[in-house]
Design a protein around this motif. Structure first.
Motif, PDB file in Angstrom:
ATOM      1  N   UNK A   1       0.937  -1.219  -0.023  1.00  0.00           N
ATOM      2  CA  UNK A   1       0.116   0.058   0.039  1.00  0.00           C
ATOM      3  C   UNK A   1       0.860   1.112   0.006  1.00  0.00           C
ATOM      4  N   UNK A   2       0.548   2.206  -0.793  1.00  0.00           N
ATOM      5  CA  UNK A   2       1.319   3.661  -0.595  1.00  0.00           C
ATOM      6  C   UNK A   2       1.135   4.259   0.677  1.00  0.00           C
ATOM      7  N   UNK A   3       2.018   5.115   0.665  1.00  0.00           N
ATOM      8  CA  UNK A   3       1.826   6.067   2.123  1.00  0.00           C
ATOM      9  C   UNK A   3       0.437   6.417   2.130  1.00  0.00           C
ATOM     10  N   UNK A   4       0.089   6.928   3.447  1.00  0.00           N
ATOM     11  CA  UNK A   4      -0.955   7.543   3.643  1.00  0.00           C
ATOM     12  C   UNK A   4      -0.745   8.767   4.273  1.00  0.00           C
ATOM     13  N   UNK A   5      -1.578   9.786   4.281  1.00  0.00           N
ATOM     14  CA  UNK A   5      -1.228  11.080   4.936  1.00  0.00           C
ATOM     15  C   UNK A   5      -2.405  11.589   5.797  1.00  0.00           C
ATOM     16  N   UNK A   6      -2.667  10.753   7.045  1.00  0.00           N
ATOM     17  CA  UNK A   6      -3.984  11.399   7.737  1.00  0.00           C
ATOM     18  C   UNK A   6      -3.469  12.191   8.640  1.00  0.00           C
ATOM     19  N   UNK A   7      -4.246  13.271   8.937  1.00  0.00           N
ATOM     20  CA  UNK A   7      -4.061  14.147  10.116  1.00  0.00           C
ATOM     21  C   UNK A   7      -4.586  13.643  11.275  1.00  0.00           C
ATOM     22  N   UNK A   8      -4.622  12.357  11.484  1.00  0.00           N
ATOM     23  CA  UNK A   8      -5.388  11.803  12.766  1.00  0.00           C
ATOM     24  C   UNK A   8      -4.267  11.318  13.485  1.00  0.00           C
ATOM     25  N   UNK A   9      -3.057  11.464  13.201  1.00  0.00           N
ATOM     26  CA  UNK A   9      -1.765  11.434  14.230  1.00  0.00           C
ATOM     27  C   UNK A   9      -0.964  12.620  14.154  1.00  0.00           C
ATOM     28  N   UNK A  10      -0.703  13.137  15.339  1.00  0.00           N
ATOM     29  CA  UNK A  10       0.026  14.375  15.421  1.00  0.00           C
ATOM     30  C   UNK A  10       1.548  13.780  15.027  1.00  0.00           C
ATOM     31  N   UNK A  11       2.440  12.904  15.711  1.00  0.00           N
ATOM     32  CA  UNK A  11       3.565  12.460  15.339  1.00  0.00           C
ATOM     33  C   UNK A  11       3.487  10.830  15.931  1.00  0.00           C
ATOM     34  N   UNK A  38      -2.491  -1.837   6.540  1.00  0.00           N
ATOM     35  CA  UNK A  38      -1.158  -1.969   6.456  1.00  0.00           C
ATOM     36  C   UNK A  38      -0.080  -0.980   5.684  1.00  0.00           C
ATOM     37  N   UNK A  39      -0.638   0.339   5.698  1.00  0.00           N
ATOM     38  CA  UNK A  39       0.311   1.079   4.953  1.00  0.00           C
ATOM     39  C   UNK A  39       1.554   1.208   5.207  1.00  0.00           C
ATOM     40  N   UNK A  40       2.542   1.393   4.203  1.00  0.00           N
ATOM     41  CA  UNK A  40       4.271   1.328   4.132  1.00  0.00           C
ATOM     42  C   UNK A  40       4.689   2.327   4.850  1.00  0.00           C
ATOM     43  N   UNK A  41       3.863   3.747   5.159  1.00  0.00           N
ATOM     44  CA  UNK A  41       4.201   4.701   5.477  1.00  0.00           C
ATOM     45  C   UNK A  41       3.111   5.774   5.788  1.00  0.00           C
ATOM     46  N   UNK A  42       3.191   6.230   7.000  1.00  0.00           N
ATOM     47  CA  UNK A  42       2.341   7.319   7.571  1.00  0.00           C
ATOM     48  C   UNK A  42       2.760   8.769   7.588  1.00  0.00           C
ATOM     49  N   UNK A  43       2.267   9.681   7.082  1.00  0.00           N
ATOM     50  CA  UNK A  43       2.691  10.774   7.021  1.00  0.00           C
ATOM     51  C   UNK A  43       1.756  11.937   7.880  1.00  0.00           C
ATOM     52  N   UNK A  44       2.080  12.110   9.103  1.00  0.00           N
ATOM     53  CA  UNK A  44       1.120  12.637  10.069  1.00  0.00           C
ATOM     54  C   UNK A  44       0.978  14.086   9.745  1.00  0.00           C
ATOM     55  N   UNK A  45       0.073  14.520  10.658  1.00  0.00           N
ATOM     56  CA  UNK A  45      -0.353  15.929  10.614  1.00  0.00           C
ATOM     57  C   UNK A  45       0.864  16.804  11.154  1.00  0.00           C
TER      58      UNK A  45
END
Length: 58
Positions: A1-11, A38-45
């Motif tokens: 799965x590609x990276x996801x960019x949810x704003x539901x994690x601060x860090x 199972x995202x490969x990467x999470x980009x947090x807010x």
């Protein structure tokens, strides 16, 4: 799965209980749904991108 960019994690370090959320259970449910993908990467807010693992705040 590609990276996801949810704003539901601060860090990656949290906080698990986001002080800006008025629905902590809804936030945890959303985080569980994203982690189930199972995202490969999470980009947090806020903070640096991270690879989710068993220590990722829910």
């Amino acid at each position: 799965m590609p990276p996801v960019a949810p704003a539901i994690w601060r860090s990656v370090r949290g906080p698990a209980e986001d002080p800006t959320s008025d629905d902590h259970e809804g936030l945890r449910a959303s985080r569980r749904k994203i982690l189930a993908l199972k995202p490969a990467l999470v980009v947090p807010g806020h903070g640096d991108p991270f690879v989710p693992d068993e220590n990722t705040p829910i």
